[in-house]
Motif scaffolding. Structure first.
Motif, mmCIF file in Angstrom:
data_model
loop_
_atom_site.group_PDB
_atom_site.id
_atom_site.type_symbol
_atom_site.label_atom_id
_atom_site.label_comp_id
_atom_site.label_asym_id
_atom_site.label_seq_id
_atom_site.Cartn_x
_atom_site.Cartn_y
_atom_site.Cartn_z
ATOM 1 N N GLU A 17 -9.959 -10.406 28.008
ATOM 2 C CA GLU A 17 -11.191 -9.765 28.480
ATOM 3 C C GLU A 17 -10.935 -8.606 29.431
ATOM 4 O O GLU A 17 -11.874 -7.971 29.915
ATOM 5 N N GLY A 18 -9.652 -8.320 29.694
ATOM 6 C CA GLY A 18 -9.321 -7.232 30.595
ATOM 7 C C GLY A 18 -9.588 -7.539 32.052
ATOM 8 O O GLY A 18 -9.741 -6.634 32.874
ATOM 9 N N LEU A 19 -9.602 -8.837 32.398
ATOM 10 C CA LEU A 19 -9.948 -9.256 33.753
ATOM 11 C C LEU A 19 -8.760 -9.794 34.539
ATOM 12 O O LEU A 19 -8.912 -10.157 35.708
ATOM 13 N N PHE A 20 -7.584 -9.832 33.917
ATOM 14 C CA PHE A 20 -6.407 -10.299 34.642
ATOM 15 C C PHE A 20 -5.967 -9.207 35.613
ATOM 16 O O PHE A 20 -5.772 -8.050 35.231
ATOM 17 N N VAL A 21 -5.817 -9.564 36.872
ATOM 18 C CA VAL A 21 -5.491 -8.580 37.909
ATOM 19 C C VAL A 21 -3.982 -8.381 37.985
ATOM 20 O O VAL A 21 -3.235 -9.338 38.200
ATOM 21 N N ASP A 328 -17.216 -1.120 31.061
ATOM 22 C CA ASP A 328 -16.347 -2.022 30.302
ATOM 23 C C ASP A 328 -15.102 -2.367 31.111
ATOM 24 O O ASP A 328 -14.430 -1.484 31.666
ATOM 25 N N ALA A 329 -14.762 -3.652 31.151
ATOM 26 C CA ALA A 329 -13.640 -4.112 31.967
ATOM 27 C C ALA A 329 -12.308 -3.564 31.473
ATOM 28 O O ALA A 329 -11.453 -3.144 32.262
ATOM 29 N N LYS A 330 -12.099 -3.567 30.159
ATOM 30 C CA LYS A 330 -10.828 -3.078 29.614
ATOM 31 C C LYS A 330 -10.670 -1.578 29.864
ATOM 32 O O LYS A 330 -9.575 -1.097 30.166
ATOM 33 N N ILE A 349 -12.022 -3.248 39.145
ATOM 34 C CA ILE A 349 -12.722 -4.437 39.631
ATOM 35 C C ILE A 349 -13.732 -4.872 38.583
ATOM 36 O O ILE A 349 -14.571 -4.074 38.140
ATOM 37 N N GLY A 350 -13.620 -6.130 38.179
ATOM 38 C CA GLY A 350 -14.522 -6.648 37.158
ATOM 39 C C GLY A 350 -15.065 -8.007 37.544
ATOM 40 O O GLY A 350 -14.961 -8.446 38.695
ATOM 41 N N TYR A 351 -15.635 -8.697 36.560
ATOM 42 C CA TYR A 351 -16.207 -10.033 36.772
ATOM 43 C C TYR A 351 -15.087 -11.009 37.192
ATOM 44 O O TYR A 351 -13.978 -10.893 36.702
ATOM 45 N N VAL A 356 -20.826 -8.853 34.809
ATOM 46 C CA VAL A 356 -20.319 -8.426 33.507
ATOM 47 C C VAL A 356 -21.007 -7.112 33.125
ATOM 48 O O VAL A 356 -22.220 -6.949 33.294
ATOM 49 N N GLY A 357 -20.213 -6.166 32.634
ATOM 50 C CA GLY A 357 -20.765 -4.873 32.247
ATOM 51 C C GLY A 357 -20.873 -3.878 33.384
ATOM 52 O O GLY A 357 -21.325 -2.753 33.183
#
Length: 392
Positions: A17-21, A328-330, A349-351, A356-357
């Motif tokens: 989801e592109g959320l891994f930091v 978009d997170a990615k 920075i994302g969810y 989200v979004g």
């Protein structure tokens, strides 16, 4: 089958989801330019608003404290962990904040975990801005009180919800002063008026307002000229003050009460003497001069105007916190990666930090940035923003 397989699955999901930091490693002090993962980059990630994190005066104070007091407190504040330095910091913070008393903690997070559960309990109701910081959220949960979220910076929604809770034991209204992901400022005068109308306790966490807003960086209460009208102020020493720690400001009875009831004060070792000494030096500098605060705001005006003129959406910020909205997170993560390659360190920075979004990059301005630094950075943002289709 391992009981911890769910961790593997969750990590894979974050990657997808592109959320891994991607946690980069800093080599050397925080400054305008730093070395991160072996690469020299312009630092647009740090809360080092005033450049205190590498201040010679703060470093000298910390070194002197090590010689005088050693490196560790070896005890909680209520046993043998309180030194004359802790008392001096609290005295000077009270002068700086124009309050009767302050009490210091190991971090701003700890300050919220100390004060909120000590003030509110299971028969009480807390009204919390929906975008409040995680430390406020956790403090509210620990209290056992009923928690009602009101619309972000929406006094009308707050008034409507608090009017429906007439049977509460105590009513508390709690808000960030400056919201860390949006950069906007709480409508504190309206909140204070509602609190007066409904006899509610007011708590403001000014983590991103200390050293930034108000006369010489005295914070949001000073900014709105509400001295004596906010019951409890929570502050951090980990951002503009450049060190680490937190505090609560208010009446002497409040701080005496927290010294008996604040669990991080009672059950976690005191802040170290070098940290406390460095914090004292930061307060001294702010009480002597407004130069760093004025430079911070000059840099903020320059960077934000240029970014808007370039076509970026920087949200509704009113402070040096500058969100660069991507969605978009990615895509946000790719934007961050390409900027790093270009020589700019700024994280995506994302969810769950933002909805989200609503993924973004968040630029943090500092008094130690030069105008040339910031103008060069805007050019990099523009070039990569067009490459990625973020700018038309």
């Amino acid at each position: 089958m391992s009981r911890l397989n769910f961790i593997h699955d969750e990590l894979e999901k974050l990657e997808e989801e592109g959320l891994f930091v991607n946690i980069r490693t800093i080599e050397g002090p925080q400054d305008a330019w730093i070395t991160a993962d072996g690469k020299k980059v312009l630092n647009l990630c740090s809360n080092n608003y005033l450049g205190f994190a590498n201040s010679p005066r703060l470093k000298s104070a910390a070194k002197g404290a090590i010689d005088a007091y050693g490196v560790g407190p070896s005890a909680v504040r209520t046993i043998s962990g309180t030194t004359v330095l802790h008392c001096e910091l609290e005295r000077k913070l009270a002068l700086f904040k124009d309050v009767e008393s302050t009490i210091s903690f190991q971090s701003g997070f700890c300050a919220n975990l100390a004060v909120i559960p000590a003030i509110a309990g299971k028969n009480d109701v807390i009204f919390s801005d929906e975008l409040n910081h995680a430390s406020i959220i956790d403090g509210c949960r620990l209290s056992g009180a009923k928690i009602i979220r009101y619309g972000h910076c929406n006094p009308d929604d707050l008034r409507g919800k608090i009017s429906q809770e007439s049977n509460a034991g105590k009513r508390l209204i709690i808000t960030d002063g400056v919201f860390s992901m949006e950069g906007d400022i709480a409508p504190l005068p309206e909140i204070v008026n509602i609190a007066d109308e409904f006899n509610a306790i007011t708590i403001v966490d000014d983590a991103h307002g200390e050293g930034v807003l108000g006369e010489g960086g005295r914070g949001i209460v000073d900014y709105f000229k509400l001295q004596g009208k906010v019951d409890i102020e929570v502050g951090t020493l980990s951002k503009a003050f450049g060190v680490v720690g937190g505090y609560v400001a208010g009446s002497k009875k409040l701080t005496d009460y927290l010294s008996q009831k604040g669990r991080p004060f009672l059950f976690s070792s005191a802040a170290t003497s070098p940290d406390v000494a460095a914090c004292i030096a930061a307060v001294d500098i702010l009480m002597e001069s407004k130069v760093r605060v004025e430079k911070l705001w000059s840099n903020t005006a320059l960077f934000q105007k240029q970014m808007e003129n370039t076509g970026f959406d920087i949200g509704r910020t009113q402070t040096p916190i500058t969100p660069i909205m991507v969605g978009d997170a990615k895509l946000a993560k790719e934007f961050s990666r390409k900027l790093y390659e270009e020589g700019i360190f700024i994280q995506a920075i994302g969810y769950p930090t933002v909805p989200v979004g609503k993924s973004r990059l968040r630029a943090m301005l500092s008094a130690v940035h030069s105008e040339n630094d910031l103008l060069w950075a805007v050019g990099c943002f523009e070039k990569i923003g067009k490459t990625l289709g973020i700018l038309n």
